[in-house]
Scaffold this motif. Structure first.
Motif, PDB file in Angstrom:
ATOM      1  N   MET A 129       0.824  -1.212   0.000  1.00  0.00           N
ATOM      2  CA  MET A 129       0.000   0.000   0.000  1.00  0.00           C
ATOM      3  C   MET A 129       0.856   1.259   0.000  1.00  0.00           C
ATOM      4  O   MET A 129       0.508   2.252  -0.644  1.00  0.00           O
ATOM      5  CB  MET A 129      -0.956  -0.017   1.215  1.00  0.00           C
ATOM      6  N   ARG A 130       1.995   1.212   0.699  1.00  0.00           N
ATOM      7  CA  ARG A 130       2.908   2.370   0.655  1.00  0.00           C
ATOM      8  C   ARG A 130       3.470   2.551  -0.754  1.00  0.00           C
ATOM      9  O   ARG A 130       3.610   3.665  -1.240  1.00  0.00           O
ATOM     10  CB  ARG A 130       4.051   2.183   1.658  1.00  0.00           C
ATOM     11  N   LYS A 131       3.774   1.449  -1.388  1.00  0.00           N
ATOM     12  CA  LYS A 131       4.278   1.484  -2.767  1.00  0.00           C
ATOM     13  C   LYS A 131       3.247   2.105  -3.703  1.00  0.00           C
ATOM     14  O   LYS A 131       3.575   2.887  -4.595  1.00  0.00           O
ATOM     15  CB  LYS A 131       4.617   0.055  -3.211  1.00  0.00           C
ATOM     16  N   GLN A 132       1.987   1.779  -3.476  1.00  0.00           N
ATOM     17  CA  GLN A 132       0.890   2.330  -4.276  1.00  0.00           C
ATOM     18  C   GLN A 132       0.571   3.773  -3.898  1.00  0.00           C
ATOM     19  O   GLN A 132      -0.106   4.477  -4.649  1.00  0.00           O
ATOM     20  CB  GLN A 132      -0.396   1.510  -4.044  1.00  0.00           C
ATOM     21  N   GLN A 133       1.002   4.166  -2.684  1.00  0.00           N
ATOM     22  CA  GLN A 133       0.661   5.449  -2.084  1.00  0.00           C
ATOM     23  C   GLN A 133      -0.843   5.591  -1.881  1.00  0.00           C
ATOM     24  O   GLN A 133      -1.410   6.681  -1.962  1.00  0.00           O
ATOM     25  CB  GLN A 133       1.204   6.616  -2.930  1.00  0.00           C
ATOM     26  N   SER A 134      -1.456   4.469  -1.605  1.00  0.00           N
ATOM     27  CA  SER A 134      -2.898   4.478  -1.325  1.00  0.00           C
ATOM     28  C   SER A 134      -3.309   3.135  -0.733  1.00  0.00           C
ATOM     29  O   SER A 134      -2.621   2.123  -0.915  1.00  0.00           O
ATOM     30  CB  SER A 134      -3.714   4.732  -2.602  1.00  0.00           C
ATOM     31  N   GLY A 135      -4.431   3.132  -0.037  1.00  0.00           N
ATOM     32  CA  GLY A 135      -4.960   1.899   0.517  1.00  0.00           C
ATOM     33  C   GLY A 135      -6.000   2.195   1.585  1.00  0.00           C
ATOM     34  O   GLY A 135      -6.037   3.291   2.151  1.00  0.00           O
ATOM     35  N   LEU A 136      -6.852   1.219   1.812  1.00  0.00           N
ATOM     36  CA  LEU A 136      -7.884   1.334   2.841  1.00  0.00           C
ATOM     37  C   LEU A 136      -7.904   0.036   3.637  1.00  0.00           C
ATOM     38  O   LEU A 136      -7.966  -1.055   3.060  1.00  0.00           O
ATOM     39  CB  LEU A 136      -9.256   1.580   2.210  1.00  0.00           C
ATOM     40  N   ILE A 137      -7.843   0.155   4.962  1.00  0.00           N
ATOM     41  CA  ILE A 137      -7.912  -1.001   5.847  1.00  0.00           C
ATOM     42  C   ILE A 137      -9.131  -0.856   6.741  1.00  0.00           C
ATOM     43  O   ILE A 137      -9.285   0.152   7.435  1.00  0.00           O
ATOM     44  CB  ILE A 137      -6.628  -1.123   6.699  1.00  0.00           C
ATOM     45  N   ILE A 138     -10.003  -1.859   6.688  1.00  0.00           N
ATOM     46  CA  ILE A 138     -11.232  -1.855   7.478  1.00  0.00           C
ATOM     47  C   ILE A 138     -11.148  -3.000   8.487  1.00  0.00           C
ATOM     48  O   ILE A 138     -11.078  -4.172   8.101  1.00  0.00           O
ATOM     49  CB  ILE A 138     -12.475  -2.036   6.579  1.00  0.00           C
ATOM     50  N   ASN A 139     -11.132  -2.657   9.762  1.00  0.00           N
ATOM     51  CA  ASN A 139     -11.088  -3.670  10.810  1.00  0.00           C
ATOM     52  C   ASN A 139     -12.502  -3.935  11.329  1.00  0.00           C
ATOM     53  O   ASN A 139     -13.157  -3.032  11.836  1.00  0.00           O
ATOM     54  CB  ASN A 139     -10.187  -3.208  11.957  1.00  0.00           C
ATOM     55  N   VAL A 140     -12.947  -5.171  11.175  1.00  0.00           N
ATOM     56  CA  VAL A 140     -14.274  -5.546  11.664  1.00  0.00           C
ATOM     57  C   VAL A 140     -14.146  -5.907  13.142  1.00  0.00           C
ATOM     58  O   VAL A 140     -13.495  -6.879  13.501  1.00  0.00           O
ATOM     59  CB  VAL A 140     -14.852  -6.726  10.860  1.00  0.00           C
ATOM     60  N   THR A 141     -14.743  -5.105  13.982  1.00  0.00           N
ATOM     61  CA  THR A 141     -14.653  -5.312  15.424  1.00  0.00           C
ATOM     62  C   THR A 141     -16.001  -5.835  15.936  1.00  0.00           C
ATOM     63  O   THR A 141     -16.493  -6.827  15.445  1.00  0.00           O
ATOM     64  CB  THR A 141     -14.214  -4.020  16.124  1.00  0.00           C
ATOM     65  N   SER A 142     -16.600  -5.165  16.893  1.00  0.00           N
ATOM     66  CA  SER A 142     -17.900  -5.583  17.409  1.00  0.00           C
ATOM     67  C   SER A 142     -18.424  -4.507  18.347  1.00  0.00           C
ATOM     68  O   SER A 142     -17.645  -3.848  19.040  1.00  0.00           O
ATOM     69  CB  SER A 142     -17.767  -6.906  18.176  1.00  0.00           C
ATOM     70  N   ILE A 143     -19.736  -4.368  18.379  1.00  0.00           N
ATOM     71  CA  ILE A 143     -20.332  -3.479  19.378  1.00  0.00           C
ATOM     72  C   ILE A 143     -19.987  -3.977  20.783  1.00  0.00           C
ATOM     73  O   ILE A 143     -19.847  -3.186  21.717  1.00  0.00           O
ATOM     74  CB  ILE A 143     -21.855  -3.375  19.152  1.00  0.00           C
ATOM     75  N   ALA A 144     -19.771  -5.296  20.916  1.00  0.00           N
ATOM     76  CA  ALA A 144     -19.355  -5.859  22.208  1.00  0.00           C
ATOM     77  C   ALA A 144     -17.993  -5.340  22.645  1.00  0.00           C
ATOM     78  O   ALA A 144     -17.648  -5.413  23.828  1.00  0.00           O
ATOM     79  CB  ALA A 144     -19.325  -7.386  22.126  1.00  0.00           C
ATOM     80  N   GLY A 145     -17.211  -4.797  21.701  1.00  0.00           N
ATOM     81  CA  GLY A 145     -15.897  -4.265  22.033  1.00  0.00           C
ATOM     82  C   GLY A 145     -15.941  -2.914  22.718  1.00  0.00           C
ATOM     83  O   GLY A 145     -14.900  -2.403  23.156  1.00  0.00           O
ATOM     84  N   TYR A 146     -17.122  -2.317  22.817  1.00  0.00           N
ATOM     85  CA  TYR A 146     -17.264  -1.014  23.475  1.00  0.00           C
ATOM     86  C   TYR A 146     -17.611  -1.143  24.959  1.00  0.00           C
ATOM     87  O   TYR A 146     -17.692  -0.146  25.658  1.00  0.00           O
ATOM     88  CB  TYR A 146     -18.358  -0.192  22.780  1.00  0.00           C
ATOM     89  N   MET A 147     -17.843  -2.372  25.406  1.00  0.00           N
ATOM     90  CA  MET A 147     -18.277  -2.557  26.793  1.00  0.00           C
ATOM     91  C   MET A 147     -17.893  -3.965  27.256  1.00  0.00           C
ATOM     92  O   MET A 147     -17.800  -4.883  26.451  1.00  0.00           O
ATOM     93  CB  MET A 147     -19.792  -2.378  26.895  1.00  0.00           C
ATOM     94  N   GLY A 148     -17.645  -4.106  28.542  1.00  0.00           N
ATOM     95  CA  GLY A 148     -17.352  -5.431  29.080  1.00  0.00           C
ATOM     96  C   GLY A 148     -18.645  -6.174  29.362  1.00  0.00           C
ATOM     97  O   GLY A 148     -19.367  -5.838  30.306  1.00  0.00           O
ATOM     98  N   LEU A 149     -18.958  -7.176  28.544  1.00  0.00           N
ATOM     99  CA  LEU A 149     -20.217  -7.904  28.689  1.00  0.00           C
ATOM    100  C   LEU A 149     -20.020  -9.167  29.528  1.00  0.00           C
ATOM    101  O   LEU A 149     -19.030  -9.883  29.348  1.00  0.00           O
ATOM    102  CB  LEU A 149     -20.771  -8.288  27.316  1.00  0.00           C
ATOM    103  N   PRO A 150     -20.944  -9.456  30.436  1.00  0.00           N
ATOM    104  CA  PRO A 150     -20.796 -10.648  31.268  1.00  0.00           C
ATOM    105  C   PRO A 150     -20.779 -11.918  30.429  1.00  0.00           C
ATOM    106  O   PRO A 150     -21.565 -12.071  29.488  1.00  0.00           O
ATOM    107  CB  PRO A 150     -22.041 -10.604  32.172  1.00  0.00           C
ATOM    108  N   TYR A 151     -19.833 -12.780  30.741  1.00  0.00           N
ATOM    109  CA  TYR A 151     -19.633 -14.060  30.067  1.00  0.00           C
ATOM    110  C   TYR A 151     -19.199 -13.913  28.608  1.00  0.00           C
ATOM    111  O   TYR A 151     -19.139 -14.890  27.866  1.00  0.00           O
ATOM    112  CB  TYR A 151     -20.882 -14.955  30.179  1.00  0.00           C
ATOM    113  N   ARG A 152     -18.907 -12.697  28.214  1.00  0.00           N
ATOM    114  CA  ARG A 152     -18.291 -12.442  26.907  1.00  0.00           C
ATOM    115  C   ARG A 152     -17.084 -11.519  27.087  1.00  0.00           C
ATOM    116  O   ARG A 152     -16.659 -10.849  26.159  1.00  0.00           O
ATOM    117  CB  ARG A 152     -19.297 -11.786  25.948  1.00  0.00           C
TER     118      ARG A 152
END
Length: 267
Positions: free
Chosen positions: A116-139
């Motif tokens: 991507m640096r060689k191209q001087q362009s790129g997009l990276i999309i990280n798929v996370t989770s709404i669960a990653g915004y809070m500590g959920l019990p048993y998860r």
């Protein structure tokens, strides 16, 4: 030339829906799987890749660059679920979850960045989770691994700005996929002090996935991000109340929010 898209975990669930949708829109899509031979009749190419093995990542990325000449978009979608009382989850399973959900995406990002640096362009999309915004019990372990990826993205995208490489997070809520079948469930033990509460929470989690939204909604959100010149830091995709729960966490006192979660999970 059509844009080249790499989707980790592209053989099923959300990843497959994104891959098929983008293929129909004219993108050159490469998905990944640890067993690519199972998907010879797929709508888009499936390349062998295990996100827990850096050499496997390097080989897959090099193969795609040799074949397509570039990688315009990386969608870090591969991930695994995990449930259970934190006290009872084996340490090996905790480490495996972070290897897949956190260290795996880091290593895939590292593998595509030189191109991507060689191209001087790129997009990276990280798929996370709404669960990653809070500590959920048993998860809690799942919440922690996805939350770590959310914060990593915030830092990483600032480091990449000088190279015209963009990065963002997309946090899905519950979608109707096979994630529940593939995740690690700590067993509900007869002699466990968590038997009753964990058992009820597990049933509730599975109900949420079974009643989840169509993964096509996630695919449409990804396309919109690809077509955005300056993506935001965070995106959320899912039911209104799941997205609104993040807003509530910001505005409610911690103990009030905690009580709300405990009521939801019938604890």
């Amino acid at each position: 030339m059509s844009k080249v898209v790499l989707i980790t975990g592209g053989s099923s669930g959300i990843g497959k829906s994104i891959g098929e949708f983008l293929t129909d829109k004219g993108f050159e899509v490469y998905g990944t799987s640890r067993s690519p031979e199972k998907y010879s009749n797929n709508k888009f190419s499936i390349v062998g890749l295990d996100v827990t093995k850096p050499e496997s990542i390097k080989n897959a990325v090099n193969h795609i660059i040799e074949k397509a000449g570039k990688i315009d978009v990386l969608i870090n979608n591969a991930g695994v679920g995990i449930t259970g009382p934190i006290e009872e989850i084996p340490e090996a399973e905790i480490k495996n979850n972070f290897e897949t959900n956190f260290f795996g995406p880091i290593n895939v990002i590292k593998a595509v960045l030189p191109q991507m640096r060689k191209q001087q362009s790129g997009l990276i999309i990280n798929v996370t989770s709404i669960a990653g915004y809070m500590g959920l019990p048993y998860r809690g372990i799942y919440s922690a691994s996805k939350g770590a990826l959310e914060l990593l993205t915030e830092a990483f995208r600032m480091e990449l700005k000088p190279f015209n490489i963009k990065m963002t997070n997309v946090a899905p809520g519950d979608f109707a996929t096979n994630i529940a079948a593939g995740r690690y469930h700590a067993p509900v033990l007869d002699n466990s002090p968590y038997k009753e509460t964990y058992g009820k929470s597990l049933e509730l989690m599975n109900e949420h996935v079974d009643a989840g939204k169509d993964p096509l909604e996630m695919a449409k959100a990804i396309l919109a991000i690809i077509n955005t010149s300056n993506p935001k830091v965070h995106y959320k995709v899912g039911e209104f109340m799941q997205k609104f729960s993040i807003v509530l966490k910001r505005i409610l006192p911690d103990t009030v929010y905690e009580k709300m979660l405990m009521n939801h999970y019938k604890l």
